[in-house]
Scaffold this active site. Structure first.
Site, PDB file in Angstrom:
ATOM      1  N   ARG A 146      -0.247 -24.581  26.330  1.00  0.00           N
ATOM      2  CA  ARG A 146      -0.239 -25.217  27.646  1.00  0.00           C
ATOM      3  C   ARG A 146      -1.574 -24.999  28.338  1.00  0.00           C
ATOM      4  O   ARG A 146      -1.668 -24.202  29.263  1.00  0.00           O
ATOM      5  CB  ARG A 146       0.883 -24.643  28.534  1.00  0.00           C
ATOM      6  CG  ARG A 146       2.289 -24.677  27.964  1.00  0.00           C
ATOM      7  CD  ARG A 146       2.822 -26.091  27.708  1.00  0.00           C
ATOM      8  NE  ARG A 146       2.874 -26.947  28.876  1.00  0.00           N
ATOM      9  CZ  ARG A 146       3.914 -27.036  29.707  1.00  0.00           C
ATOM     10  NH1 ARG A 146       4.968 -26.293  29.531  1.00  0.00           N
ATOM     11  NH2 ARG A 146       3.891 -27.877  30.724  1.00  0.00           N
TER      12      ARG A 146
ATOM     13  N   GLN B 226      10.878 -36.610  30.614  1.00  0.00           N
ATOM     14  CA  GLN B 226      11.512 -35.414  31.189  1.00  0.00           C
ATOM     15  C   GLN B 226      12.380 -35.770  32.395  1.00  0.00           C
ATOM     16  O   GLN B 226      13.366 -35.091  32.660  1.00  0.00           O
ATOM     17  CB  GLN B 226      10.440 -34.392  31.610  1.00  0.00           C
ATOM     18  CG  GLN B 226       9.695 -33.745  30.463  1.00  0.00           C
ATOM     19  CD  GLN B 226       8.412 -34.487  30.122  1.00  0.00           C
ATOM     20  OE1 GLN B 226       8.260 -35.678  30.417  1.00  0.00           O
ATOM     21  NE2 GLN B 226       7.486 -33.806  29.494  1.00  0.00           N
TER      22      GLN B 226
ATOM     23  N   ASP C 180       1.397 -27.924  37.540  1.00  0.00           N
ATOM     24  CA  ASP C 180       1.070 -27.082  36.390  1.00  0.00           C
ATOM     25  C   ASP C 180      -0.051 -26.116  36.734  1.00  0.00           C
ATOM     26  O   ASP C 180      -0.107 -25.006  36.212  1.00  0.00           O
ATOM     27  CB  ASP C 180       0.694 -27.945  35.188  1.00  0.00           C
ATOM     28  CG  ASP C 180       1.942 -28.576  34.596  1.00  0.00           C
ATOM     29  OD1 ASP C 180       2.395 -29.599  35.139  1.00  0.00           O
ATOM     30  OD2 ASP C 180       2.499 -27.999  33.643  1.00  0.00           O
TER      31      ASP C 180
ATOM     32  N   ASN D 280      -0.732 -31.895  37.604  1.00  0.00           N
ATOM     33  CA  ASN D 280       0.704 -31.986  37.308  1.00  0.00           C
ATOM     34  C   ASN D 280       0.893 -33.112  36.285  1.00  0.00           C
ATOM     35  O   ASN D 280      -0.063 -33.789  35.899  1.00  0.00           O
ATOM     36  CB  ASN D 280       1.503 -32.243  38.596  1.00  0.00           C
ATOM     37  CG  ASN D 280       3.002 -32.080  38.395  1.00  0.00           C
ATOM     38  OD1 ASN D 280       3.445 -31.109  37.784  1.00  0.00           O
ATOM     39  ND2 ASN D 280       3.790 -33.031  38.868  1.00  0.00           N
ATOM     40  N   LYS D 281       2.108 -33.314  35.878  1.00  0.00           N
ATOM     41  CA  LYS D 281       2.443 -34.308  34.858  1.00  0.00           C
ATOM     42  C   LYS D 281       1.780 -35.665  35.131  1.00  0.00           C
ATOM     43  O   LYS D 281       1.707 -36.120  36.265  1.00  0.00           O
ATOM     44  CB  LYS D 281       3.965 -34.489  34.854  1.00  0.00           C
ATOM     45  CG  LYS D 281       4.499 -35.444  33.819  1.00  0.00           C
ATOM     46  CD  LYS D 281       4.232 -34.972  32.416  1.00  0.00           C
ATOM     47  CE  LYS D 281       4.760 -33.576  32.200  1.00  0.00           C
ATOM     48  NZ  LYS D 281       4.306 -32.931  30.979  1.00  0.00           N
TER      49      LYS D 281
END
Lengths: 275, 275
Positions: A10, A108, A149, A159-160
């Site tokens: 990650r 997700q 994130d 973020n995503k």
């Protein structure tokens, strides 16, 4: 070795690295490492619960929330981040309604958030990612709420992928855009979002879609002609000027260097109360 | 009856209605109706070719174009609208590169545009819809180019859901956003985009994804828990202030009432040349 390998999974997110460092500092004693891991987990759970408490202030009866990806208890211990205030609002009888963006390529939103909200009994509706700006434009969203994130020292938010587009639409229509995160997500060693590495994932995630077939068995379909190339940036960076505020365990603060410094001051004061 | 039923299949788009009216005006003589349909088709083909010629002016060697949905020859006769300038540029040796957004829920980008570009030998790469704003932010897009389902008299553009979000991102980063369309797409009876009906399609389109399985057979997967509700607005409206220009068969004009009036004047002048 193992810690380095886990960290590489990650590169954009920063909480995992913080957890690995906490455990690594207790090495090599296995009992101490386990205790460090449990203490880290306890802190994250408490942080998520506190995010819920502070974020509740943003809710009125029937607030319509747009979220993205999964930032609930499937992603973050016990409460989640972005969904923690939603769950608090639901338990407070405010009947929030969540618009869930599906979050291609890995879905997700569709696969995790929709499931989690159903388990919690929170009203929700799924949309294609491309419909988010339209719903904001039409006045159908009161609040955009995502996790993060990594948050840079100036308040920029990684973020995503897709978060940035939602932030642009929210700003265009004066809809508040909040980011919920524990302080471990704030990386004060990263000056701005420009320094955050954006993980490029496999093109196969874009070229295929995973779900279940009519019998409910896991299945995968290919959606583009064979041999098609794809780009798959997994995260994006939302500049801090588009972020209305950060919902942290120590309160809602501006997405600025000063707001972040204030959050860390409050956390420090809570750890070492004066007098 | 049949015309009314066909018209109802595309409440947002307006070319179909124009074609039906042209054919209906020749009713009830079947031969006259067929001739009217052929004449309408010929005009649309010529319009698409002219869009390509005018749009070519926006291309430099290696221009990177973001497109959305399918506005190529699978959608519009012979040349398409948004893709017509791309094909002209490719044939002129300018080697354009197209970033194709997959266009959930129906995936017209992944399933049609990617296929069409491969057939034409034009370099392209597929992305999830949510990645568009990120690529624009990173400076990886030179030009955003879409078609339209209906253009209002003031220049507001109704097009596939997701177009508005791309327009917002393009404006935020000063990337030109052009809309390619024949004059039949411009509905001078619709004052602004607020009057354009947005078709709401079946939630099933959002809840499932169609593609092919490993053996290449058509297959469909469900992506959300059974019983999940979904919203499926099929189009959105991009306000004219975000549209850099309209690429029409009579040239590129501003997306304004004046620009549109000018386009119709040119078309009228071409039909009835003075002296």
């Amino acid at each position: 070795m193992a810690a380095a390998r886990l960290a590489r999974t990650r590169p954009t997110a920063v909480n995992l690295r913080a957890g690995l460092e906490a455990v690594g500092a207790a090495a090599p004693d296995p009992a101490a490492m386990l205790a460090a891991a449990r203490a880290f987990d306890d802190r994250e759970v408490a942080a998520a619960a506190a995010i819920g408490t502070h974020g509740l202030a943003l809710f009125r009866p029937g607030t319509r929330v747009l979220t993205h990806c999964n930032a609930g208890w499937l992603a973050v211990q016990d409460w989640g981040t972005a969904l923690a205030p939603v769950y608090r609002a639901a338990r407070a009888g405010l009947a929030p309604r969540v618009v869930v963006s599906e979050t291609r390529p890995r879905l997700q939103g569709a696969r995790l958030t929709a499931w989690e909200l159903r388990e919690e009994g929170v009203a929700h509706v799924l949309i294609a990612d491309a419909a988010a700006a339209h719903l904001i434009q039409r006045g159908e969203i009161d609040l955009v709420l995502t996790g993060a994130d990594r948050i840079a020292a100036n308040g920029d938010v990684a973020n995503k992928i897709g978060t940035y587009g939602r932030a642009l639409a929210a700003a265009a229509h004066a809809v508040p855009f909040y980011v919920a995160a524990p302080l471990t997500t704030i990386d004060r060693g990263t000056a701005t979002g420009a320094e955050i590495p954006i993980e490029q994932r496999s093109p196969a995630e874009v070229l295929t879609v995973e779900g279940v077939d009519e019998a409910g068995r896991p299945a995968r379909v290919r959606i583009a002609p064979e041999g098609t190339e794809a780009l798959n940036p997994a995260f994006d960076v939302t500049p801090q000027r588009l972020v209305t505020g950060l919902i942290t365990p120590v309160g809602i603060v501006p997405a600025t260097a000063a707001g972040i410094a204030e959050a860390f001051r409050r956390a420090e004061a809570a750890r070492h109360p004066a007098g």
